[in-house]
Design a protein around this motif. Structure first.
Motif, PDB file in Angstrom:
ATOM      1  N   PRO A 114       1.431   2.250   0.053  1.00  0.00           N
ATOM      2  CA  PRO A 114       1.553   0.804  -0.180  1.00  0.00           C
ATOM      3  C   PRO A 114       2.999   0.373  -0.430  1.00  0.00           C
ATOM      4  O   PRO A 114       3.320  -0.817  -0.362  1.00  0.00           O
ATOM      5  CB  PRO A 114       0.693   0.567  -1.432  1.00  0.00           C
ATOM      6  N   GLY A 115       3.882   1.326  -0.703  1.00  0.00           N
ATOM      7  CA  GLY A 115       5.271   0.968  -1.006  1.00  0.00           C
ATOM      8  C   GLY A 115       6.255   1.287   0.100  1.00  0.00           C
ATOM      9  O   GLY A 115       7.299   0.640   0.207  1.00  0.00           O
ATOM     10  N   TYR A 116       5.963   2.281   0.918  1.00  0.00           N
ATOM     11  CA  TYR A 116       6.997   2.800   1.819  1.00  0.00           C
ATOM     12  C   TYR A 116       6.492   3.070   3.232  1.00  0.00           C
ATOM     13  O   TYR A 116       5.327   3.426   3.432  1.00  0.00           O
ATOM     14  CB  TYR A 116       7.603   4.095   1.233  1.00  0.00           C
ATOM     15  N   GLU A 117       7.427   2.914   4.172  1.00  0.00           N
ATOM     16  CA  GLU A 117       7.148   3.174   5.577  1.00  0.00           C
ATOM     17  C   GLU A 117       7.650   4.604   5.854  1.00  0.00           C
ATOM     18  O   GLU A 117       8.820   4.916   5.604  1.00  0.00           O
ATOM     19  CB  GLU A 117       7.908   2.133   6.420  1.00  0.00           C
ATOM     20  N   GLU A 120      10.778   5.418   8.019  1.00  0.00           N
ATOM     21  CA  GLU A 120      12.031   5.095   7.300  1.00  0.00           C
ATOM     22  C   GLU A 120      12.318   6.157   6.238  1.00  0.00           C
ATOM     23  O   GLU A 120      13.466   6.555   6.034  1.00  0.00           O
ATOM     24  CB  GLU A 120      11.914   3.731   6.604  1.00  0.00           C
ATOM     25  N   HIS A 227      -7.472   4.703   5.745  1.00  0.00           N
ATOM     26  CA  HIS A 227      -6.376   3.782   5.435  1.00  0.00           C
ATOM     27  C   HIS A 227      -6.521   3.291   4.007  1.00  0.00           C
ATOM     28  O   HIS A 227      -7.618   3.257   3.466  1.00  0.00           O
ATOM     29  CB  HIS A 227      -6.379   2.609   6.420  1.00  0.00           C
ATOM     30  N   HIS A 230      -3.250  -2.365   1.563  1.00  0.00           N
ATOM     31  CA  HIS A 230      -1.836  -2.773   1.526  1.00  0.00           C
ATOM     32  C   HIS A 230      -0.871  -1.688   2.005  1.00  0.00           C
ATOM     33  O   HIS A 230       0.288  -1.652   1.570  1.00  0.00           O
ATOM     34  CB  HIS A 230      -1.412  -3.192   0.103  1.00  0.00           C
ATOM     35  N   GLU A 231      -1.333  -0.745   2.849  1.00  0.00           N
ATOM     36  CA  GLU A 231      -0.397   0.303   3.284  1.00  0.00           C
ATOM     37  C   GLU A 231       0.713  -0.307   4.149  1.00  0.00           C
ATOM     38  O   GLU A 231       0.478  -1.216   4.927  1.00  0.00           O
ATOM     39  CB  GLU A 231      -1.129   1.427   4.028  1.00  0.00           C
ATOM     40  N   ARG A 232       1.935   0.220   3.989  1.00  0.00           N
ATOM     41  CA  ARG A 232       3.080  -0.283   4.756  1.00  0.00           C
ATOM     42  C   ARG A 232       3.381   0.587   5.955  1.00  0.00           C
ATOM     43  O   ARG A 232       4.355   0.347   6.681  1.00  0.00           O
ATOM     44  CB  ARG A 232       4.319  -0.354   3.852  1.00  0.00           C
ATOM     45  N   SER A 233       2.555   1.626   6.146  1.00  0.00           N
ATOM     46  CA  SER A 233       2.868   2.576   7.205  1.00  0.00           C
ATOM     47  C   SER A 233       1.588   3.098   7.816  1.00  0.00           C
ATOM     48  O   SER A 233       0.647   3.447   7.099  1.00  0.00           O
ATOM     49  CB  SER A 233       3.652   3.741   6.579  1.00  0.00           C
ATOM     50  N   THR A 234       1.553   3.150   9.150  1.00  0.00           N
ATOM     51  CA  THR A 234       0.423   3.824   9.788  1.00  0.00           C
ATOM     52  C   THR A 234       0.808   5.270  10.100  1.00  0.00           C
ATOM     53  O   THR A 234      -0.031   6.092  10.415  1.00  0.00           O
ATOM     54  CB  THR A 234      -0.008   3.117  11.098  1.00  0.00           C
TER      55      THR A 234
END
Ligand code: FMN
Length: 254
Positions: A114-117, A120, A227, A230-234
């Protein structure tokens, strides 16, 4: 040497294995989920280590239970918290709680979806100086160096607040945070990588009430079918030095 560890995506296990590889003695690696059902009140060796991921600037629930119920007796004890962004007063508190001779944190890929991709995060690794800092930790432990962690007053005040927010987020995940999509083939990997045996798979994937919030089920699903809200990354993360089977071996409680 005995090293106790907890891992969801392999960062902490990779560090444990690196310490074991450079040690001049026999090393026993013990996964905390595997001993929680028969925890001894005391473990003894000449050197004992504890390695874990930092959650909400604190310990994973299970690692906290382990430390609270067990005494680690050794001539030299060390602890390493792996983290992705901010460790707060975590290592100061853990050192106080467990009376460790050496306590250090190590910045690695942040697996908190939920916080990071994740792409990246992977790109940030050189900037985080993970390998350089790990080398220092390895030589400090090898030299049986002692290190007391200090914490500034703002961190001492802020850390309990962050821990409270962190545990609330984990509880939210536990209650209603996971979604399983149609890619699921009911392969059972999610159940096997869960360190608390919180998942069963029948007609569908069932999440029960003992979630650690570690996200191992989400990251390690072979079909990327799980999943989190609020995930920021798949994109998912597993430390490249650690296989899926090693995490299953470490965490499987079913
Ligand atoms: C529920 C949860 C909470 C986390 N909280 C923090 C945190 O407070 N600070 C931080 O820097 N990283 C945090 N992280 C990131 C992990 O500590 C980090 O990615 C760790 O190295 C993962 O280790 P593992 O691969 O052994 O599970 C959190 C991750 C999860 C899943």
């Amino acid at each position: 040497m005995t090293i106790f560890y907890f891992t969801a995506t392999g960062n902490s296990l990779a560090v444990a294995k690196r310490i074991a590889a450079q040690a001049q003695e026999e090393v026993t690696l013990i996964s905390i989920p595997q001993i929680m059902d028969n925890l001894m009140s005391e473990y003894q060796d000449d050197c004992i280590g504890l390695i874990f991921p930092i959650y909400g600037c604190g310990l994973p629930k299970m690692v906290n239970q382990f430390l609270s119920h067990t005494k680690l007796k050794a001539d030299y004890t060390f602890t390493i918290g792996t983290y992705g962004f901010m460790s707060g007063a975590c290592m100061f508190n853990v050192q106080k709680q467990g009376g460790f001779d050496y306590a250090e944190s190590l910045l690695m890929v942040d697996n908190y979806l939920p916080g990071y991709e994740i792409t990246e995060e992977i790109a940030k690794q050189p900037q985080k100086k993970t390998e350089e800092n790990l080398q220092k930790i390895l030589s400090n432990i090898s030299a049986r160096q002692k290190k007391s962690n200090v914490s500034t007053l703002p961190w001492k005040i802020l850390t309990p607040l962050i821990q409270f927010i962190g545990s609330t987020l984990i509880k939210n995940n536990q209650a209603k945070g996971y979604f399983v999509n149609e890619n699921c083939v009911k392969c059972n990997v999610c159940a096997k990588v869960c360190p608390s045996g919180n998942i069963t798979v029948s007609d569908k994937v069932h999440f029960h009430q003992q979630c650690e919030g570690c996200l191992s089920c989400v990251h390690l699903c072979p079909k990327n079918a799980i999943h989190v809200k609020h995930e920021r990354s798949t994109v998912r993360w597993r430390h490249p030095d650690i296989t899926l089977n090693e995490i299953i071996e470490a965490n499987n409680r079913i």
